[in-house]
Enzyme design. Sequence first.
Site, short mmCIF file in Angstrom:
data_model
loop_
_atom_site.label_atom_id
_atom_site.label_comp_id
_atom_site.label_asym_id
_atom_site.label_seq_id
_atom_site.Cartn_x
_atom_site.Cartn_y
_atom_site.Cartn_z
N GLU A 1 92.80 34.36 26.36
CA GLU A 1 92.16 35.11 27.00
C GLU A 1 92.43 36.69 26.24
O GLU A 1 90.84 37.52 27.07
CB GLU A 1 93.72 35.25 27.62
CG GLU A 1 93.65 33.40 28.39
CD GLU A 1 92.54 33.32 29.82
OE1 GLU A 1 91.12 33.79 29.77
OE2 GLU A 1 92.37 32.16 29.93
N ASP B 1 86.50 22.83 27.24
CA ASP B 1 84.76 23.73 27.26
C ASP B 1 84.25 24.43 25.88
O ASP B 1 83.69 24.08 25.93
CB ASP B 1 84.87 24.36 29.38
CG ASP B 1 86.25 24.84 28.95
OD1 ASP B 1 87.25 25.55 28.41
OD2 ASP B 1 86.31 25.32 30.16
N GLU C 1 88.38 22.90 43.38
CA GLU C 1 88.34 23.13 41.69
C GLU C 1 88.29 21.56 41.08
O GLU C 1 87.98 21.12 40.48
CB GLU C 1 90.17 23.31 41.80
CG GLU C 1 90.70 24.35 39.94
CD GLU C 1 89.54 24.98 39.70
OE1 GLU C 1 90.40 25.42 38.32
OE2 GLU C 1 89.19 25.50 40.33
N GLU D 1 81.03 29.35 36.71
CA GLU D 1 80.54 28.20 36.35
C GLU D 1 79.33 27.60 36.72
O GLU D 1 78.21 27.18 36.04
CB GLU D 1 81.98 27.19 35.53
CG GLU D 1 82.77 27.50 34.30
CD GLU D 1 83.88 28.15 35.35
OE1 GLU D 1 84.71 28.72 34.33
OE2 GLU D 1 84.25 28.14 35.97
N THR E 1 81.43 32.69 26.64
CA THR E 1 81.91 32.42 27.53
C THR E 1 82.72 32.27 28.43
O THR E 1 83.10 31.96 30.30
CB THR E 1 83.39 31.13 27.00
OG1 THR E 1 83.90 30.07 27.60
CG2 THR E 1 84.43 31.87 26.51
#
Length: 600
Positions: free
Chosen positions: A184, A321, A438, A502, A588
């Site tokens: 992160e 992902d 979600e 996304e 990303t």
Amino acid sequence: MLANRKSRSLTSSIILLAVAYIFLIWLPLSRLHKYQLYHPRPTPILNSHLSSPNAIHLNLSSERFPVTSYTPLPTQPSPIPRIQYDFPPESKRERKQRVKRQKAVKEAFMHSWNGYKSHAWMRDEVSPNSGRYVDSFSGWGATLVDSLDALVIMGLDKELHIALEALEHIDFTTTFSRDVNVFEIIIRYMGGLLAAHDLTEGKYPILLKKAVELGEMIFNCFDTHNRMPQMRWEWSRSAEGEEIQPSERMALAELGSFSVEFTRLTQITGDPKYFDAVQRITNELESSQNATRIPGLWPVWVNADRLKFDSSDFSLGGCADSAYEYLPKEHILLGAQTDQYRDMYNNAMDAIKDNMLFRIMTKDESQKVLFTADVWSSKGGGMHSVQYVQDHLKCFLGGMVGIGAKVFDREEDMAIARGLTDGCIWAYDQMPSGIMPEIMKVSACEDIDDCPWDENRWYREVMAKPVNTPAEREKAQEVVELEGIPPGILSLRDPTYKLRPEALESVFIMYRITGDKSLQDAAWRMFQNIDKATRTKYGHSAIQDVRTSVSEHSDKMESFWLAETLKYLYLIFSEPDLISLDEYVLSTEAHPFKRPSGYI
């Protein structure tokens, strides 16, 4: 009488002058007040622990497992096929509508940004309902740093300069956190700094200075016996010269998502150690790719200590992902100088099509809505168990497959890219709130090309048992109504919406690839619904249940709302040369890095 009239006239004149004076003074002050609400100098909410003389700081220290020879960075880029559509000039009507929509997105950005500035400045996140703050990512101002390039892209120069001044007070050598979430920190902080540096063409030295400061600190997480990182990094052990171990249970996405940020840092600074670090990871991924339980794919969980990739769970959703997403993006950023990422992508994409890709059964049989399944595989790959679930996090796939189709000459995959993107748009449109949940379980077609709607089968799958009698059918209808399950969906495993980007990411990429303006209309519909459901006093909040048009807020606004979701929306309604996919690679976390035409 004349004297009295003169007296009254003089009195009236004085009163009028006084009123005029007050009005003239009040008017600019009111305008100034309005302007200052837009560009206030926020007061930092500092953490006393970090300024304490007893705080531990991680400064330059000797490595326990130093690298003796670094992998060189490729320096001569090769041509890459064009990605973006050749957009024709827009009409006046089209421009007027586009600009109006773009302004609405920018207003939403400023609403959330001002809430953060007023109530959480230099902390990680604002709590958009209560006005409190939360430190989720080491307390270095995640929202501030993650949003830097969005401020540049949206032309918010005054806001950018306020943020740049604040960077001087961020100290990446210390934190109150016991351990650092390396993944992160890299995608939010490193990405934000490097992208803002690229977009401003190096105009502000503080950006690169802080990126290097962060890079020097984070690089210590690689100081392990096999140079694989410790992802929940015990940074104070490194600061005190103690040994750290690679993570024994690490998400694939964590291991595979350093490449773009670290490669760009090496390209800009010339320091080879960052590229070397990610290249070692890539080599391990490449060597293991065809030796897993599903050759071509990696399991969601890996053992970085022993370099084992033998777990049984395979998915393209959370925890996996971006490892796949970065295969075509790193290929582009390296200027197509190696076939390594091309080969890895081709192997992965072929395995995805063979093992995961499916079509959802919908009432509109003309819609070819595509998703990807989660797969559990036994040792040796002899038995597979498939779960037809769709995570919001998987919605990046449409964009990834679209880019891969272009840069790797896989034009046959373009229909898959569009089907995956349309799938996520469809999921938004099915919910009463107009927002995708979600996680949801869906009804999979038996044949991807021939999939008629079968209502009895849908009821049977919802109930997980036969539905043969009128009473059983009536019961199934009651469950569908009570649970708020749209046709084609079996259950909502997690009905929340966390402000995720996304789906809009894929809409943006596919719009830039195809030029299809219906994708802009879909994005506008999605934005209006999101803004309506999530707007709060101090920003925008995640919501608890997308099945209702008025959902409870969860008082959570992660930095990616500003850094990704609203940025993608803004770019969807921008002129297509703003952050062209033929000039930038988006990380990303939606941070645009300049593509090489020869390295700096």
